[in-house]
Design a protein around this motif. Structure first.
Motif, PDB file in Angstrom:
ATOM      1  N   THR A  61      36.946  42.427  43.331  1.00  0.00           N
ATOM      2  CA  THR A  61      36.273  42.463  44.740  1.00  0.00           C
ATOM      3  C   THR A  61      36.327  43.899  45.269  1.00  0.00           C
ATOM      4  N   SER A  62      35.446  44.173  46.273  1.00  0.00           N
ATOM      5  CA  SER A  62      35.575  45.447  46.950  1.00  0.00           C
ATOM      6  C   SER A  62      36.822  45.468  47.487  1.00  0.00           C
ATOM      7  N   ASP A  63      37.412  44.611  47.884  1.00  0.00           N
ATOM      8  CA  ASP A  63      38.738  44.487  48.532  1.00  0.00           C
ATOM      9  C   ASP A  63      39.892  44.770  47.453  1.00  0.00           C
ATOM     10  N   VAL A  64      39.906  44.307  46.413  1.00  0.00           N
ATOM     11  CA  VAL A  64      40.823  44.783  45.247  1.00  0.00           C
ATOM     12  C   VAL A  64      40.711  46.163  44.740  1.00  0.00           C
ATOM     13  N   PRO A  84      34.501  58.533  44.167  1.00  0.00           N
ATOM     14  CA  PRO A  84      33.225  58.217  44.799  1.00  0.00           C
ATOM     15  C   PRO A  84      32.486  57.066  43.464  1.00  0.00           C
ATOM     16  N   LEU A  85      32.687  56.899  42.594  1.00  0.00           N
ATOM     17  CA  LEU A  85      32.405  55.849  41.660  1.00  0.00           C
ATOM     18  C   LEU A  85      32.726  54.584  42.038  1.00  0.00           C
ATOM     19  N   HIS A  86      33.705  54.395  42.676  1.00  0.00           N
ATOM     20  CA  HIS A  86      34.211  53.125  43.192  1.00  0.00           C
ATOM     21  C   HIS A  86      33.813  52.855  44.905  1.00  0.00           C
ATOM     22  N   PHE A  87      33.212  53.803  45.556  1.00  0.00           N
ATOM     23  CA  PHE A  87      32.950  53.633  46.848  1.00  0.00           C
ATOM     24  C   PHE A  87      31.580  54.247  47.452  1.00  0.00           C
ATOM     25  N   ASP A  88      30.996  55.067  46.727  1.00  0.00           N
ATOM     26  CA  ASP A  88      29.948  55.646  47.230  1.00  0.00           C
ATOM     27  C   ASP A  88      28.597  55.267  46.482  1.00  0.00           C
ATOM     28  N   GLU A  89      28.044  54.210  47.041  1.00  0.00           N
ATOM     29  CA  GLU A  89      27.142  53.573  46.366  1.00  0.00           C
ATOM     30  C   GLU A  89      25.874  54.266  45.721  1.00  0.00           C
ATOM     31  N   LEU A 113      28.430  50.837  41.713  1.00  0.00           N
ATOM     32  CA  LEU A 113      29.917  50.741  41.953  1.00  0.00           C
ATOM     33  C   LEU A 113      30.750  50.208  40.695  1.00  0.00           C
ATOM     34  N   ILE A 114      31.723  50.943  40.280  1.00  0.00           N
ATOM     35  CA  ILE A 114      32.454  50.371  39.304  1.00  0.00           C
ATOM     36  C   ILE A 114      33.883  50.396  39.860  1.00  0.00           C
ATOM     37  N   SER A 115      34.846  49.524  39.217  1.00  0.00           N
ATOM     38  CA  SER A 115      36.309  49.463  39.708  1.00  0.00           C
ATOM     39  C   SER A 115      36.855  50.656  38.943  1.00  0.00           C
ATOM     40  N   GLN A 116      38.163  50.958  39.488  1.00  0.00           N
ATOM     41  CA  GLN A 116      39.114  51.683  38.588  1.00  0.00           C
ATOM     42  C   GLN A 116      39.733  50.968  37.110  1.00  0.00           C
ATOM     43  N   GLY A 117      39.722  51.888  36.331  1.00  0.00           N
ATOM     44  CA  GLY A 117      39.989  51.111  34.981  1.00  0.00           C
ATOM     45  C   GLY A 117      41.365  50.574  34.929  1.00  0.00           C
ATOM     46  N   GLY A 118      42.240  51.335  36.042  1.00  0.00           N
ATOM     47  CA  GLY A 118      43.785  50.566  36.026  1.00  0.00           C
ATOM     48  C   GLY A 118      43.872  49.257  36.502  1.00  0.00           C
ATOM     49  N   ILE A 119      42.649  48.616  37.193  1.00  0.00           N
ATOM     50  CA  ILE A 119      42.778  47.201  37.369  1.00  0.00           C
ATOM     51  C   ILE A 119      42.750  46.249  36.421  1.00  0.00           C
ATOM     52  N   ALA A 120      41.873  46.745  35.338  1.00  0.00           N
ATOM     53  CA  ALA A 120      41.841  45.822  33.931  1.00  0.00           C
ATOM     54  C   ALA A 120      43.145  45.989  33.369  1.00  0.00           C
ATOM     55  N   VAL A 121      43.732  47.340  33.346  1.00  0.00           N
ATOM     56  CA  VAL A 121      44.892  47.343  32.635  1.00  0.00           C
ATOM     57  C   VAL A 121      45.980  46.663  33.261  1.00  0.00           C
ATOM     58  N   GLY A 122      45.715  46.713  34.697  1.00  0.00           N
ATOM     59  CA  GLY A 122      46.910  45.747  35.509  1.00  0.00           C
ATOM     60  C   GLY A 122      46.929  44.299  35.427  1.00  0.00           C
ATOM     61  N   LEU A 123      45.804  43.572  34.952  1.00  0.00           N
ATOM     62  CA  LEU A 123      45.498  42.679  34.640  1.00  0.00           C
ATOM     63  C   LEU A 123      46.055  42.265  33.274  1.00  0.00           C
ATOM     64  N   VAL A 124      46.088  43.302  32.428  1.00  0.00           N
ATOM     65  CA  VAL A 124      46.987  43.038  31.036  1.00  0.00           C
ATOM     66  C   VAL A 124      48.550  43.122  31.244  1.00  0.00           C
ATOM     67  N   PHE A 139      38.067  51.687  26.774  1.00  0.00           N
ATOM     68  CA  PHE A 139      37.211  51.315  27.844  1.00  0.00           C
ATOM     69  C   PHE A 139      35.475  51.335  27.461  1.00  0.00           C
ATOM     70  N   PRO A 140      35.249  50.224  26.643  1.00  0.00           N
ATOM     71  CA  PRO A 140      34.113  50.341  25.904  1.00  0.00           C
ATOM     72  C   PRO A 140      32.797  50.219  27.055  1.00  0.00           C
ATOM     73  N   ALA A 141      33.018  49.415  28.316  1.00  0.00           N
ATOM     74  CA  ALA A 141      32.242  49.224  29.248  1.00  0.00           C
ATOM     75  C   ALA A 141      32.783  49.203  30.747  1.00  0.00           C
ATOM     76  N   PRO A 142      32.000  49.455  31.802  1.00  0.00           N
ATOM     77  CA  PRO A 142      32.563  49.427  32.970  1.00  0.00           C
ATOM     78  C   PRO A 142      33.003  48.131  33.573  1.00  0.00           C
ATOM     79  N   VAL A 143      33.996  47.920  34.205  1.00  0.00           N
ATOM     80  CA  VAL A 143      34.078  46.740  35.270  1.00  0.00           C
ATOM     81  C   VAL A 143      33.330  46.977  36.692  1.00  0.00           C
ATOM     82  N   TYR A 144      32.191  46.162  36.693  1.00  0.00           N
ATOM     83  CA  TYR A 144      31.603  46.409  38.233  1.00  0.00           C
ATOM     84  C   TYR A 144      32.079  45.372  39.262  1.00  0.00           C
ATOM     85  N   ILE A 145      32.000  45.916  40.588  1.00  0.00           N
ATOM     86  CA  ILE A 145      32.754  45.204  41.335  1.00  0.00           C
ATOM     87  C   ILE A 145      31.874  43.819  41.551  1.00  0.00           C
TER      88      ILE A 145
END
Length: 135
Positions: free
Chosen positions: A15-18, A31-36, A47-58, A80-86
């Motif tokens: 989510t945006s909050d995460v 700005p890839l994470h916050f500036d539409e 908007l995409i999330s930081q890659g570290g969020i997916a790594v954090g799930l691992v 990271f073959p594809a982005p994680v979108y909000i």
């Protein structure tokens, strides 16, 4: 005991909050994470999330599911073959590929997919399970 072939999975919705909380912890306010408007002009289109969020799930999978509490990473390799979108719901699937019980160490492979089964992260890691000293 842990053994080769064991598998586990874990999911979360990004989510945006995460994304905001992750940025506050790490300082990653790209700005890839916050500036539409900015993100709309990139190849990602939104908007995409930081890659570290997916790594954090691992990391959460390894620490809490398999091998479980007391486990840490000693080496990691990610793609990271594809982005994680909000708004995406991502699921990590981890598999133990090798385990040496006498040393509490092993190797694992991971894949993280979104709700459309698109791979957003894949990789491998060496892990170590710290076993508390017996009193």
């Amino acid at each position: 005991p842990v053994s080769a072939g064991q598998e586990a999975s874990r999911s979360m919705t990004v989510t945006s909050d995460v994304v905001q909380r992750y940025a506050e912890l790490t300082g990653d306010f790209n700005p890839l994470h916050f500036d539409e408007e900015y993100a709309s002009r990139t190849r990602f289109g939104r908007l995409i999330s930081q890659g570290g969020i997916a790594v954090g799930l691992v990391h959460a999978l390894v620490a809490m599911e398999l091998p479980g509490p007391g486990t840490v990473f000693t080496q990691q390799q990610w793609e990271f073959p594809a982005p994680v979108y909000i708004g995406d719901t991502i699921t990590v699937e981890g598999r133990v590929t090798d385990w040496l019980e006498s040393r509490n160490r092993g190797k694992m492979e991971f894949v993280v997919v979104n709700q459309d089964s698109v791979e957003v992260l894949k990789g491998s890691a060496d892990v170590y399970r710290a076993v508390p000293a017996i009193q």
